[in-house]
Write an enzyme that holds these catalytic residues in place. Sequence first.
Site, PDB file in Angstrom:
ATOM      1  N   GLU A 122       0.840  -1.211   0.000  1.00  0.00           N
ATOM      2  CA  GLU A 122       0.000   0.000   0.000  1.00  0.00           C
ATOM      3  C   GLU A 122       0.866   1.248   0.000  1.00  0.00           C
ATOM      4  O   GLU A 122       0.706   2.148  -0.826  1.00  0.00           O
ATOM      5  CB  GLU A 122      -0.892   0.020   1.261  1.00  0.00           C
ATOM      6  CG  GLU A 122      -2.285  -0.509   1.092  1.00  0.00           C
ATOM      7  CD  GLU A 122      -3.018   0.138  -0.065  1.00  0.00           C
ATOM      8  OE1 GLU A 122      -3.439  -0.635  -0.939  1.00  0.00           O
ATOM      9  OE2 GLU A 122      -3.182   1.371  -0.119  1.00  0.00           O
ATOM     10  N   SER A 167       6.327 -11.397  -4.797  1.00  0.00           N
ATOM     11  CA  SER A 167       6.084 -10.431  -5.881  1.00  0.00           C
ATOM     12  C   SER A 167       7.247 -10.328  -6.850  1.00  0.00           C
ATOM     13  O   SER A 167       7.174  -9.559  -7.820  1.00  0.00           O
ATOM     14  CB  SER A 167       5.819  -9.037  -5.305  1.00  0.00           C
ATOM     15  OG  SER A 167       4.683  -9.048  -4.509  1.00  0.00           O
ATOM     16  N   ARG A 187      12.219   4.450  15.063  1.00  0.00           N
ATOM     17  CA  ARG A 187      11.747   5.810  15.375  1.00  0.00           C
ATOM     18  C   ARG A 187      12.276   6.366  16.693  1.00  0.00           C
ATOM     19  O   ARG A 187      12.611   7.542  16.789  1.00  0.00           O
ATOM     20  CB  ARG A 187      10.212   5.832  15.410  1.00  0.00           C
ATOM     21  CG  ARG A 187       9.592   5.641  14.047  1.00  0.00           C
ATOM     22  CD  ARG A 187       8.083   5.583  14.157  1.00  0.00           C
ATOM     23  NE  ARG A 187       7.493   5.202  12.887  1.00  0.00           N
ATOM     24  CZ  ARG A 187       6.318   4.614  12.775  1.00  0.00           C
ATOM     25  NH1 ARG A 187       5.597   4.345  13.854  1.00  0.00           N
ATOM     26  NH2 ARG A 187       5.848   4.303  11.582  1.00  0.00           N
ATOM     27  N   CYS A 209       1.700   7.308  11.215  1.00  0.00           N
ATOM     28  CA  CYS A 209       0.750   8.098  10.415  1.00  0.00           C
ATOM     29  C   CYS A 209      -0.099   9.045  11.271  1.00  0.00           C
ATOM     30  O   CYS A 209      -0.288  10.217  10.922  1.00  0.00           O
ATOM     31  CB  CYS A 209      -0.151   7.170   9.599  1.00  0.00           C
ATOM     32  SG  CYS A 209      -0.729   5.737  10.511  1.00  0.00           S
ATOM     33  N   GLN A 258      -9.146   5.677  12.744  1.00  0.00           N
ATOM     34  CA  GLN A 258      -8.126   5.313  11.757  1.00  0.00           C
ATOM     35  C   GLN A 258      -8.653   4.337  10.702  1.00  0.00           C
ATOM     36  O   GLN A 258      -9.294   3.331  11.010  1.00  0.00           O
ATOM     37  CB  GLN A 258      -6.910   4.726  12.480  1.00  0.00           C
ATOM     38  CG  GLN A 258      -6.249   5.756  13.391  1.00  0.00           C
ATOM     39  CD  GLN A 258      -4.967   5.281  14.075  1.00  0.00           C
ATOM     40  OE1 GLN A 258      -4.742   5.615  15.221  1.00  0.00           O
ATOM     41  NE2 GLN A 258      -4.119   4.548  13.385  1.00  0.00           N
ATOM     42  N   SER A 310      -6.808   0.997   5.758  1.00  0.00           N
ATOM     43  CA  SER A 310      -5.581   0.947   4.953  1.00  0.00           C
ATOM     44  C   SER A 310      -4.345   1.127   5.828  1.00  0.00           C
ATOM     45  O   SER A 310      -3.240   0.768   5.410  1.00  0.00           O
ATOM     46  CB  SER A 310      -5.602   2.003   3.846  1.00  0.00           C
ATOM     47  OG  SER A 310      -5.811   3.281   4.406  1.00  0.00           O
ATOM     48  N   GLY A 311      -4.520   1.662   7.026  1.00  0.00           N
ATOM     49  CA  GLY A 311      -3.407   1.759   7.971  1.00  0.00           C
ATOM     50  C   GLY A 311      -2.875   0.385   8.347  1.00  0.00           C
ATOM     51  O   GLY A 311      -1.751   0.262   8.839  1.00  0.00           O
ATOM     52  N   LYS A 368       3.093   5.270  20.560  1.00  0.00           N
ATOM     53  CA  LYS A 368       3.772   6.017  19.490  1.00  0.00           C
ATOM     54  C   LYS A 368       3.330   7.482  19.549  1.00  0.00           C
ATOM     55  O   LYS A 368       4.117   8.401  19.333  1.00  0.00           O
ATOM     56  CB  LYS A 368       3.422   5.429  18.114  1.00  0.00           C
ATOM     57  CG  LYS A 368       3.967   4.032  17.868  1.00  0.00           C
ATOM     58  CD  LYS A 368       3.354   3.417  16.603  1.00  0.00           C
ATOM     59  CE  LYS A 368       3.521   1.907  16.593  1.00  0.00           C
ATOM     60  NZ  LYS A 368       2.703   1.236  15.564  1.00  0.00           N
ATOM     61  N   ARG A 379      -9.859   1.940  15.334  1.00  0.00           N
ATOM     62  CA  ARG A 379      -9.995   1.597  13.906  1.00  0.00           C
ATOM     63  C   ARG A 379     -11.464   1.763  13.502  1.00  0.00           C
ATOM     64  O   ARG A 379     -12.364   1.322  14.236  1.00  0.00           O
ATOM     65  CB  ARG A 379      -9.561   0.145  13.696  1.00  0.00           C
ATOM     66  CG  ARG A 379      -9.425  -0.250  12.249  1.00  0.00           C
ATOM     67  CD  ARG A 379      -8.227   0.346  11.562  1.00  0.00           C
ATOM     68  NE  ARG A 379      -6.969  -0.235  12.013  1.00  0.00           N
ATOM     69  CZ  ARG A 379      -5.778   0.252  11.717  1.00  0.00           C
ATOM     70  NH1 ARG A 379      -5.667   1.344  10.972  1.00  0.00           N
ATOM     71  NH2 ARG A 379      -4.676  -0.316  12.157  1.00  0.00           N
ATOM     72  N   HIS A 416      -7.225   9.023   7.930  1.00  0.00           N
ATOM     73  CA  HIS A 416      -7.408   9.007   9.388  1.00  0.00           C
ATOM     74  C   HIS A 416      -8.019  10.347   9.820  1.00  0.00           C
ATOM     75  O   HIS A 416      -7.728  11.399   9.232  1.00  0.00           O
ATOM     76  CB  HIS A 416      -6.066   8.875  10.106  1.00  0.00           C
ATOM     77  CG  HIS A 416      -5.413   7.542   9.988  1.00  0.00           C
ATOM     78  ND1 HIS A 416      -5.994   6.449   9.403  1.00  0.00           N
ATOM     79  CD2 HIS A 416      -4.179   7.123  10.431  1.00  0.00           C
ATOM     80  CE1 HIS A 416      -5.157   5.413   9.470  1.00  0.00           C
ATOM     81  NE2 HIS A 416      -4.050   5.800  10.081  1.00  0.00           N
TER      82      HIS A 416
END
Length: 328
Positions: free
Chosen positions: A11, A38, A99, A128, A155, A158-159, A207, A229, A236
Amino acid sequence: MRLAVVGATGEVGRTMVRVLQEQGVRPEVIRFFASKNSAGTTVKFFDQDVTVEELTPDWVPAGTFDYVIMSAGASVSRWFAPIAAERGATVIDNSSCWRMDPAKLLVVPEINGDLLKGYRGIIANPNCSTIQMVLGFYKVHEKFGIKTIVVSTYQAVSGAGRRGMDELLAQEQGSTECKKFAAPIFRNVVPQIDDFLPDGFTKEEMKMVNEPRKILRDDSIMSWPTTVRVPVLYGHSESVFVETREPFGTIENLLDVMRTQEHVVVSDHPVVTPAVDAAGTDTTFVSRVRSFDDRHFLQWNVADNVRVGAATNAVRILLKHAELNGIR
Ligand SMILES: NC(=O)c1ccc[n+]([C@@H]2O[C@H](COP(=O)([O-])OP(=O)(O)OC[C@H]3O[C@@H](n4cnc5c(N)ncnc54)[C@H](OP(=O)(O)O)[C@@H]3O)[C@@H](O)[C@H]2O)c1
């Protein structure tokens, strides 16, 4: 510029490839990597069909790439990012792996992009939800100081990557299987993102506690997040309550300060939604700014999590780093 994209079929990876083209980035060398599943497929880049290669421990020789941008998950980043950095590339990593490592940068270019000058090694892309939140109030922090944040997130699936989207789409067709989310996500909301920790917070919530402190260079900021979610495909949303250190005066004053933030639109419209306004854009939208006094305010923000929250931020890091360090 010589560039590798790791996770190019996912994604975030596919979106990074799209954003690179939209920004007119034409590296002299570009190669795409993914898992063996892939390998051999192709991904279009401008008018070229680039064949996806399997990422193996026996990687390319030192000096092959200036940049490696990664979005293949934390376990791949943990083993591979140091290899790429040792072989001379500047690595921009979308996973949570690096991070909070004090030796690595965590960058939202509009806020702390100055750190990129002269830096070589691994650069982490923030979470994100963190990116759109800090963009939404950074100018307020710069001017008045932010003391406390209380945030609830909404959220998109797709997250959780392609499989998160597939789970919602399958449930819309009657499936009852829950693999990516702890409860059905179709016609529901699920107040868990990432794993629970012993104190009851989730890793996603932590986070949003730790990353803003590092990006805003202020360890005293206290953040109280609840991450949830919702059955939205892209985008989001966040309801954010902020306490400032200094009085900000009137709401008009606050809005004027927020409006100075690059890549943020402060909307007068009261109803700004992820699917209608944010999906497919590189803008963070702020709306419904309101207050009862001059030290606290509420804000609603929406942004495309795969673009603003990952791919676009990564490409902005790449372009800023290249500009500051004279890499063409
Ligand atoms: N989605 C978001 O909104 C978002 C936001 C911020 C950060 N992120 C982070 O970005 C990363 C990717 O997320 P995503 O949503 O793009 O996931 P995704 O859709 O599941 O894509 C994962 C990508 O990683 C590749 N991959 C998996 N295992 C690999 C391996 N062993 N070696 C090389 N490549 C491998 C996959 O290749 P195959 O096609 O071969 O399987 C695919 O290209 C994660 O760390 C995620 O936390 C995501």
